[in-house]
Design a protein around this motif. Structure first.
Motif: not given
Length: 298
Positions: A20-32, A180-187
């Motif tokens: 409920s406190f999650l701040y949706m930064s651009k990075r967090h938004g992209t990850a979600l 090779q089976r990783v289709s989505v990866a994000y840091n």
């Protein structure tokens, strides 16, 4: 302690991963968005990495709040080096019987579970938090268990969440089939100054308080000392509220933060930015950062 004094419904900077406190930064938004995409399209493996305290677990909790009714989700969040038999842990988190069964029986039971859920239109998702602790053997067991597919769809979607060490682990030759089976990866990178400012205001607003309680100078010190790591931002803000409350201050400025940071340094506790720069920067740059963060201006 300080909630009523500052007009807060609850503590805004608790360390628990509260979605409920999650701040949706651009990075967090992209990850979600990437997590949602990978689940909707039933991709093979999804990998989310980030430094300790960057909000990965909070992000996963937010995802679970959104999708839990539509999916069969299993969450493993207590991995360690001596994790043991992976199949038993996976059966347990999905509420399946695992006691007294051989590896072959466990595998067959799990495959039958995947087939039943697929036929019922319920995608099965396994999320492994702190996945870097599993080592090569544990990750390879996961790959073996995920080999079941039905025509165009994988019957098991895996989300691996971990610290940057997980990236290094996945580069090992023994895990090339999994990679090779990783289709989505994000840091998930740390927050910048603008994000730290918005993050603090967001959490204060959610807690019912004044979003401008911290002055810009105080926020700059928080950003510098925390390296933009949300967990450290929370720690510093929470302590600053206690210090300011003890002096009955209605705003929290740079002097309060300097007091917090000086006391943490005296106790040998983390002050991210300063420690990092003093370890890696020139003596002059480190001295400048020390003056900015912990020494009162003339």
């Amino acid at each position: 302690m300080y909630e009523s004094f500052y007009g807060l419904k609850e503590r805004p900077f608790q360390l628990l991963p509260d979605p409920s406190f999650l701040y949706m930064s651009k990075r967090h938004g992209t990850a979600l968005t990437l997590l949602q995409y990978s689940i909707q399209n039933r991709q093979g493996f999804t990998v989310i990495t980030g430094e300790v305290g960057c909000g990965k677990t909070t992000l996963i909790n937010r995802l679970l709040d959104e999708v839990q009714r539509e999916l069969r989700v299993g969450l493993i969040n207590f991995t360690h080096n001596n994790f043991g038999e992976m199949a038993e842990w996976i059966m347990m988190v999905f509420g399946l019987d695992y006691k007294g069964k051989s590896k072959v029986e466990l595998y067959d039971d799990f495959v039958q579970f995947l087939i039943r859920e697929h036929a019922a239109g319920r995608p099965v998702v396994l999320i492994v938090d702190e996945a870097q602790n599993m080592g090569v053997q544990g990750l390879e067991e996961l790959r073996m268990l995920s080999n079941v597919n039905a025509q165009k769809d994988y019957l098991l979607h895996l989300i691996l969440v971990g610290q940057p060490e997980l990236q290094q682990l996945l580069q090992k030759q023994e895990l090339r089939q999994l990679t090779q089976r990783v289709s989505v990866a994000y840091n998930l990178a740390p927050l910048n100054l603008a994000d730290v400012t918005a993050y603090i205001a967001h959490r204060l607003t959610v807690a019912g308080g004044n979003p401008e309680l911290f002055t810009p100078a105080a926020i700059r010190l928080i950003a510098a000392a925390s390296d933009g790591i949300p967990r450290l931002v929370n720690t510093l803000c929470d302590l600053a509220l206690v210090y300011a409350f003890s002096e009955e201050l209605t705003t929290i400025g740079a002097p309060v933060l300097r007091s917090v940071l000086r006391d943490r340094l005296r106790m040998g506790l983390p002050v991210g930015g300063m420690r990092r720069h003093e370890a890696s920067a020139s003596g002059e740059a480190a001295a400048g950062l020390r003056q900015q963060v912990v020494e009162p201006s003339a």
